[in-house]
Every structure is written in structure tokens, then in C-alpha cells.
Scaffold this motif. Structure first.
Motif, PDB file in Angstrom:
ATOM      1  N   GLY A 142     -28.974 -21.434   0.783  1.00 22.15           N
ATOM      2  CA  GLY A 142     -28.657 -20.383   1.735  1.00 22.15           C
ATOM      3  C   GLY A 142     -28.209 -20.927   3.074  1.00 22.15           C
ATOM      4  O   GLY A 142     -27.230 -20.462   3.658  1.00 22.15           O
ATOM      5  N   LYS A 143     -28.908 -21.954   3.569  1.00 19.42           N
ATOM      6  CA  LYS A 143     -28.511 -22.539   4.850  1.00 19.42           C
ATOM      7  C   LYS A 143     -27.168 -23.257   4.741  1.00 19.42           C
ATOM      8  O   LYS A 143     -26.348 -23.214   5.659  1.00 19.42           O
ATOM      9  N   GLU A 144     -26.944 -23.928   3.603  1.00 24.70           N
ATOM     10  CA  GLU A 144     -25.664 -24.622   3.433  1.00 24.70           C
ATOM     11  C   GLU A 144     -24.509 -23.636   3.397  1.00 24.70           C
ATOM     12  O   GLU A 144     -23.443 -23.885   3.963  1.00 24.70           O
ATOM     13  N   ALA A 145     -24.684 -22.508   2.720  1.00 25.21           N
ATOM     14  CA  ALA A 145     -23.617 -21.508   2.657  1.00 25.21           C
ATOM     15  C   ALA A 145     -23.402 -20.842   4.007  1.00 25.21           C
ATOM     16  O   ALA A 145     -22.271 -20.495   4.361  1.00 25.21           O
ATOM     17  N   THR A 146     -24.471 -20.679   4.780  1.00 28.01           N
ATOM     18  CA  THR A 146     -24.322 -20.051   6.089  1.00 28.01           C
ATOM     19  C   THR A 146     -23.451 -20.889   7.006  1.00 28.01           C
ATOM     20  O   THR A 146     -22.723 -20.356   7.850  1.00 28.01           O
ATOM     21  N   GLY A 147     -23.479 -22.209   6.838  1.00 32.95           N
ATOM     22  CA  GLY A 147     -22.714 -23.077   7.706  1.00 32.95           C
ATOM     23  C   GLY A 147     -21.225 -22.847   7.624  1.00 32.95           C
ATOM     24  O   GLY A 147     -20.515 -23.046   8.614  1.00 32.95           O
ATOM     25  N   TRP A 148     -20.695 -22.424   6.464  1.00 33.80           N
ATOM     26  CA  TRP A 148     -19.257 -22.179   6.355  1.00 33.80           C
ATOM     27  C   TRP A 148     -18.925 -20.710   6.133  1.00 33.80           C
ATOM     28  O   TRP A 148     -17.767 -20.308   6.329  1.00 33.80           O
ATOM     29  N   PRO A 245       0.040  -2.990  10.765  1.00 36.95           N
ATOM     30  CA  PRO A 245      -1.133  -3.861  10.944  1.00 36.95           C
ATOM     31  C   PRO A 245      -2.030  -3.969   9.724  1.00 36.95           C
ATOM     32  O   PRO A 245      -2.856  -4.882   9.647  1.00 36.95           O
ATOM     33  N   ALA A 246      -1.905  -3.050   8.768  1.00 32.92           N
ATOM     34  CA  ALA A 246      -2.822  -3.060   7.625  1.00 32.92           C
ATOM     35  C   ALA A 246      -2.751  -4.359   6.817  1.00 32.92           C
ATOM     36  O   ALA A 246      -3.796  -4.916   6.455  1.00 32.92           O
ATOM     37  N   PRO A 247      -1.570  -4.897   6.496  1.00 35.29           N
ATOM     38  CA  PRO A 247      -1.564  -6.168   5.736  1.00 35.29           C
ATOM     39  C   PRO A 247      -2.239  -7.311   6.479  1.00 35.29           C
ATOM     40  O   PRO A 247      -2.960  -8.114   5.871  1.00 35.29           O
ATOM     41  N   LEU A 248      -2.019  -7.392   7.802  1.00 36.80           N
ATOM     42  CA  LEU A 248      -2.650  -8.458   8.574  1.00 36.80           C
ATOM     43  C   LEU A 248      -4.164  -8.318   8.575  1.00 36.80           C
ATOM     44  O   LEU A 248      -4.896  -9.319   8.463  1.00 36.80           O
ATOM     45  N   LEU A 249      -4.657  -7.084   8.685  1.00 38.45           N
ATOM     46  CA  LEU A 249      -6.099  -6.855   8.646  1.00 38.45           C
ATOM     47  C   LEU A 249      -6.677  -7.244   7.285  1.00 38.45           C
ATOM     48  O   LEU A 249      -7.728  -7.899   7.200  1.00 38.45           O
ATOM     49  N   GLY A 250      -6.003  -6.839   6.210  1.00 39.33           N
ATOM     50  CA  GLY A 250      -6.494  -7.191   4.880  1.00 39.33           C
ATOM     51  C   GLY A 250      -6.495  -8.692   4.628  1.00 39.33           C
ATOM     52  O   GLY A 250      -7.434  -9.232   4.035  1.00 39.33           O
ATOM     53  N   LEU A 251      -5.463  -9.410   5.106  1.00 36.60           N
ATOM     54  CA  LEU A 251      -5.410 -10.855   4.927  1.00 36.60           C
ATOM     55  C   LEU A 251      -6.488 -11.557   5.740  1.00 36.60           C
ATOM     56  O   LEU A 251      -7.064 -12.558   5.296  1.00 36.60           O
ATOM     57  N   ALA A 252      -6.762 -11.053   6.948  1.00 35.70           N
ATOM     58  CA  ALA A 252      -7.821 -11.656   7.759  1.00 35.70           C
ATOM     59  C   ALA A 252      -9.189 -11.455   7.116  1.00 35.70           C
ATOM     60  O   ALA A 252     -10.031 -12.371   7.106  1.00 35.70           O
ATOM     61  N   LEU A 253      -9.416 -10.282   6.568  1.00 35.89           N
ATOM     62  CA  LEU A 253     -10.690 -10.046   5.888  1.00 35.89           C
ATOM     63  C   LEU A 253     -10.819 -10.862   4.606  1.00 35.89           C
ATOM     64  O   LEU A 253     -11.935 -11.176   4.179  1.00 35.89           O
ATOM     65  N   ALA A 254      -9.684 -11.223   4.000  1.00 40.83           N
ATOM     66  CA  ALA A 254      -9.717 -11.970   2.743  1.00 40.83           C
ATOM     67  C   ALA A 254     -10.001 -13.449   2.941  1.00 40.83           C
ATOM     68  O   ALA A 254     -10.098 -14.181   1.946  1.00 40.83           O
ATOM     69  N   LEU A 255     -10.139 -13.907   4.177  1.00 45.27           N
ATOM     70  CA  LEU A 255     -10.437 -15.317   4.393  1.00 45.27           C
ATOM     71  C   LEU A 255     -11.816 -15.682   3.847  1.00 45.27           C
ATOM     72  O   LEU A 255     -12.008 -16.784   3.306  1.00 45.27           O
ATOM     73  N   ALA A 256     -12.769 -14.784   3.968  1.00 39.49           N
ATOM     74  CA  ALA A 256     -14.108 -15.057   3.430  1.00 39.49           C
ATOM     75  C   ALA A 256     -14.099 -15.169   1.905  1.00 39.49           C
ATOM     76  O   ALA A 256     -14.657 -16.126   1.344  1.00 39.49           O
ATOM     77  N   PRO A 257     -13.477 -14.239   1.161  1.00 35.32           N
ATOM     78  CA  PRO A 257     -13.375 -14.459  -0.293  1.00 35.32           C
ATOM     79  C   PRO A 257     -12.594 -15.721  -0.661  1.00 35.32           C
ATOM     80  O   PRO A 257     -12.908 -16.364  -1.672  1.00 35.32           O
ATOM     81  N   ALA A 258     -11.607 -16.084   0.151  1.00 40.23           N
ATOM     82  CA  ALA A 258     -10.853 -17.307  -0.136  1.00 40.23           C
ATOM     83  C   ALA A 258     -11.755 -18.533  -0.026  1.00 40.23           C
ATOM     84  O   ALA A 258     -11.700 -19.439  -0.876  1.00 40.23           O
ATOM     85  N   ALA A 259     -12.584 -18.582   1.014  1.00 39.15           N
ATOM     86  CA  ALA A 259     -13.503 -19.707   1.165  1.00 39.15           C
ATOM     87  C   ALA A 259     -14.517 -19.742   0.025  1.00 39.15           C
ATOM     88  O   ALA A 259     -14.840 -20.818  -0.503  1.00 39.15           O
ATOM     89  N   TRP A 260     -15.007 -18.599  -0.371  1.00 38.00           N
ATOM     90  CA  TRP A 260     -15.987 -18.550  -1.453  1.00 38.00           C
ATOM     91  C   TRP A 260     -15.351 -18.988  -2.784  1.00 38.00           C
ATOM     92  O   TRP A 260     -15.951 -19.735  -3.563  1.00 38.00           O
TER      93      TRP A 260
END
Length: 437
Positions: A142-148, A245-260
Motif C-alpha cells: 500500500g505504501k509503495e503504491a501510494t508513492g506513485w 475541453p472534454a477530451p483533454l479532461l478525459g485524457l488527464a484523468l486517464a493518467l492514473a489508469p495508465a500508470a496502473w
């Protein structure tokens, strides 16, 4: 005197007796220097037979030596790699990067590259290997995942907060104040994106010049490109471009799933590398993993783009811009309008995945190719207005008529993303792409 077999000997030459001496006599006479030789010719026989008897042990030693150790040759050739490696998997990855295959490993008397790497790791003393110590407790996942994970959420949070502030202050603040809010929000998004890409699963060890410019252009075209191309084809450009602005918002929110998803691919590929018994076995196991991770990211990205379009009607898809229900049953949300930003998201994800695993040049090439197509589209339309050059604008006109303004980014980003996926299915299924840094 007579020579051997009764032949006369030359004048002054002693007679040679070719009768074999008993076992051990010649060697003893040679070692003792002929001191025990009999008189009158025994010394001559000892002196003549000593070289012949001394030759036989050397001949027997050559036959006993056997072939040279083939692994020893490879060990000297890749000594630096073996000394720097911290585990056998790193040596296997390095050998595979130098062109060694499982078939080649058979020439070194090993069934595959992994077993050959284990022998090299055991025979070559390492200079950078960790000193054996007591096993440390496993870190908290949990702590390791929180770091990124937290930095990966920052760009989407900043973009969402900016969009909410603009929605709340609509009709209240003037144009300059809204521009200031947009500028501050964009700055926060850039800072969050920089922090997310400097650590965690999306951190790339190498960078190629121009990548930042390519990404900025692709994101800018996603926001303003549809309206720009529409105005150019209709005879303009005539005025200000309407932002989406909707595509930019969706792409910014998708950064977390991309990292995962990048983390998921890296961890499972490393586990398969540790349990594989050959390069072909490893590649066959990692290739479906790569396709599954890309499909999982596309599902998450499509869902986030749809949710972003719900909050910003008329920003995805021109059929919904007239206020009529789009293809997905909601005003301003059209299914075709989701394809272009989804293709861009897939392109950015694959480019970053390649850069993370040590292939930044193909990633930059794919981004540059998509930018070239998007830049060329409006210029071809403008060039078609010149006398005799109407033919150059026909491909863009046909694409616009078939798929609307989103056809250009769909073609540019979709083809580039497919090319990177094919390249990744070859390079990211190698053991060298998952070597320990």
C-alpha cells in the motif's frame, strides 16, 4: 659394424640397435643421464631413445586434454556484463540483446539462454552484486503504491478543478478573469504531469528531443483541431476557434489508469521472466499480457472520456452539437467523437510504455508521424485553393465527408498507435526490455 636390419652404417657412425627396450628402461636411463648404461653402445642407445620416449607422454597429454570450454570464451567476451549483473536474469537479458537465442545456447551445451546465464553468473565474480545480508521485511504494497499513485492523480484533479471553476464562474467573471483561471489551471496540470512522469511506473530513463513539442501539438489539436479544420474546409478560418475541453479532461484523468496498467505489465512480465525456461516461452507469455494491458487501458480511457463528455455537452461529436441526442443517447455525446481522443490516448500510452522500457526512438517516431498528418491536413486544404492544386485537397475533403473533422486525428493517431503496438509486440516481449536497472 652393421646398421639396422643388417645395413651397413656410414663411416664413423655408431651402429643403432632398433630392438625395443624393456618397459621403463629407456625412461630411467634418460632421467639418470645414462649413468647406468652398459659399456660399448648402451650409452648410445640411451641417448638415441630418450627423445622418442619423451615424446610419447606429450602425445598422450594432448589426447587427454579434450575440447576447449565454450562457456569460457563467452565468459571472457561478456565479462563486463557478468560483473555488473546483480542476478542471472540481467545476464540473460544482456545476452539476448546481443543476439543470443535458445538455439545459439545449445552450442554452449545449455538448453536455453537462462541456464547459460546462470552458469555465467556463478562463474564470474560480480563487482556490483549486493553483499549478502539478513532478509529485510517486505515493503508494504500500500505504501509503495501510494508513492506513485498520488502523483498520477494530480493532473486529472487539477484539470477537473479548473473545469469546475470555469463552469461555476460562467457569466460571473469577465473574459480576462476566466483566461487567468484557465492559465493557472493549465500550469497546475503541467506541474502535476511533470511530477507524475518523474517517478513511478511511467518514469522513462531516457528522453528524445522533440517529444514534448509533439505531445503539446497533439493535445492542442484535440482541443481546437476539429473547429479549425471545419473553418478551413468551409472557406476560413473566419474567427476564434471553439475549444472542446472534454477530451483533454478525459485524457488527464486517464493518467492514473495508465500508470496502473504500466505497473501491471512491468510486474507480471518480470514474474514471467523469472519463471521462464526459454526466450520463446517468455515471448509467448508476455505478448498476450501486452495486448490485455492495452485493452484494459482503452476500456478505462473510453469510460473516462464518456464521463467527461457528460459534464461538457456539445464538446464530443458534431451530431450532438445541434442539441439532438448523440449516438450514445445523450445530447452532445457521440460515439464517433470518442474514437479520436481514444486513439490519441492509446498512442500516448504505447509511446510512454516503449520509452519506459528503453525504446524512446520508436515512441518519438510514432508521435512525430501523427503530428505530421495533423499539420498537413489544414495546409493541404489551403494549398488546394491555389490554381491547379485542387487535387491535393481531395484526400482531406473525402476524409472529412466520411468521418467528419475527427477523421484526421483518428487516421493520424490510430495508424501511429497501431504501428507502435506492432513494434511493442516485438520489442517488449524480449527479455532485454525487462532487465533490472
Amino acid at each position: 659394424m652393421g646398421g639396422p636390419n643388417g645395413a651397413p652404417a656410414p663411416d664413423g657412425a655408431p651402429a643403432l640397435d632398433d630392438t625395443p627396450a624393456p618397459d621403463g628402461i629407456g625412461g630411467e636411463q634418460a632421467d639418470e643421464g645414462g649413468g647406468a648404461a652398459d659399456e660399448g653402445g648402451g650409452a648410445v642407445r640411451s641417448a638415441v631413445r630418450a627423445p622418442e620416449i619423451a615424446y610419447h607422454p606429450a602425445r598422450r597429454s594432448v589426447a587427454r586434454r579434450g575440447p576447449a570450454d565454450p562457456v569460457k570464451v563467452l565468459m571472457h567476451r561478456h565479462r563486463d556484463l557478468c560483473e555488473r549483473a546483480v542476478d542471472p536474469l540481467e545476464i540473460a537479458a544482456g545476452l539476448e540483446a546481443h543476439g543470443l537465442t535458445d538455439r545459439t545456447a545449445a552450442r554452449y551445451r545449455h538448453r536455453d539462454v537462462f541456464s547459460l546465464a546462470e552458469e555465467l553468473y556463478a562463474r564470474v565474480p560480480g563487482t556490483s552484486r549486493p553483499v549478502p545480508r539478513a532478509p529485510a521485511p517486505d515493503p508494504d504494497p500500500g505504501k509503495e503504491a501510494t508513492g506513485w499513485a498520488l502523483p498520477a492523480l494530480l493532473p486529472g484533479a487539477a484539470c477537473l478543478a479548473t473545469a469546475g471553476a470555469l463552469r461555476v464562474t460562467e457569466g460571473v467573471l469577465g473574459g480576462e478573469a476566466r483566461f487567468a483561471v484557465t492559465a493557472v489551471g493549465a500550469l497546475l496540470v503541467v506541474l502535476g504531469l511533470r511530477l507524475a512522469l518523474r517517478s513511478g511506473p511511467l518514469r522513462a530513463p531516457e528522453a528524445v528531443g522533440g517529444v514534448t513539442l509533439y505531445v503539446c501539438w497533439l493535445l492542442g489539436y484535440t482541443v481546437y483541431g476539429d473547429d479549425l479544420l471545419t473553418q478551413v474546409i468551409s472557406g476560413g478560418p473566419d474567427g476564434r476557434w471553439t475549444a472542446a475541453p472534454a477530451p483533454l479532461l478525459g485524457l488527464a484523468l486517464a493518467l492514473a489508469p495508465a500508470a496502473w496498467c504500466a505497473r501491471l505489465f512491468s510486474v507480471h512480465a518480470r514474474r514471467r521472466l523469472a519463471g521462464s525456461h526459454g526466450l520463446s516461452d517468455f515471448g509467448a507469455g508476455v505478448r498476450p499480457l501486452l495486448y490485455g494491458v492495452v485493452a484494459l487501458f482503452l476500456c478505462a480511457l473510453t469510460a473516462l472520456l464518456f464521463l467527461a463528455a457528460l459534464g461538457h455537452p456539445n464538446s464530443l461529436g458534431h451530431p450532438g452539437a445541434s442539441g439532438q441526442p448523440g449516438a450514445l443517447g445523450h445530447p452532445g455525446v457521440d460515439g464517433a467523437g470518442l474514437v479520436a481522443p481514444a486513439a490519441l490516448g492509446a498512442l500516448l500510452f504505447l509511446a510512454r510504455l516503449l520509452a519506459v522500457h528503453g525504446f524512446p526512438e520508436p515512441a518519438a517516431t510514432g508521435l512525430a508521424a501523427a503530428c505530421a498528418v495533423e499539420v498537413a491536413a489544414p495546409f493541404l486544404v489551403l494549398a488546394g485553393r491555389l490554381p491547379g492544386l485542387g487535387l491535393v485537397a481531395r484526400p482531406v475533403d473525402a476524409l472529412y465527408a466520411a468521418a467528419g473533422p475527427g477523421g484526421v486525428p483518428i487516421l493520424a493517431c490510430g495508424v501511429a498507435a497501431f504501428g507502435l503496438l506492432v513494434h511493442a509486440s516485438v520489442t517488449l516481449t524480449r527479455a532485454s526490455a525487462h532487465a533490472t536497472a
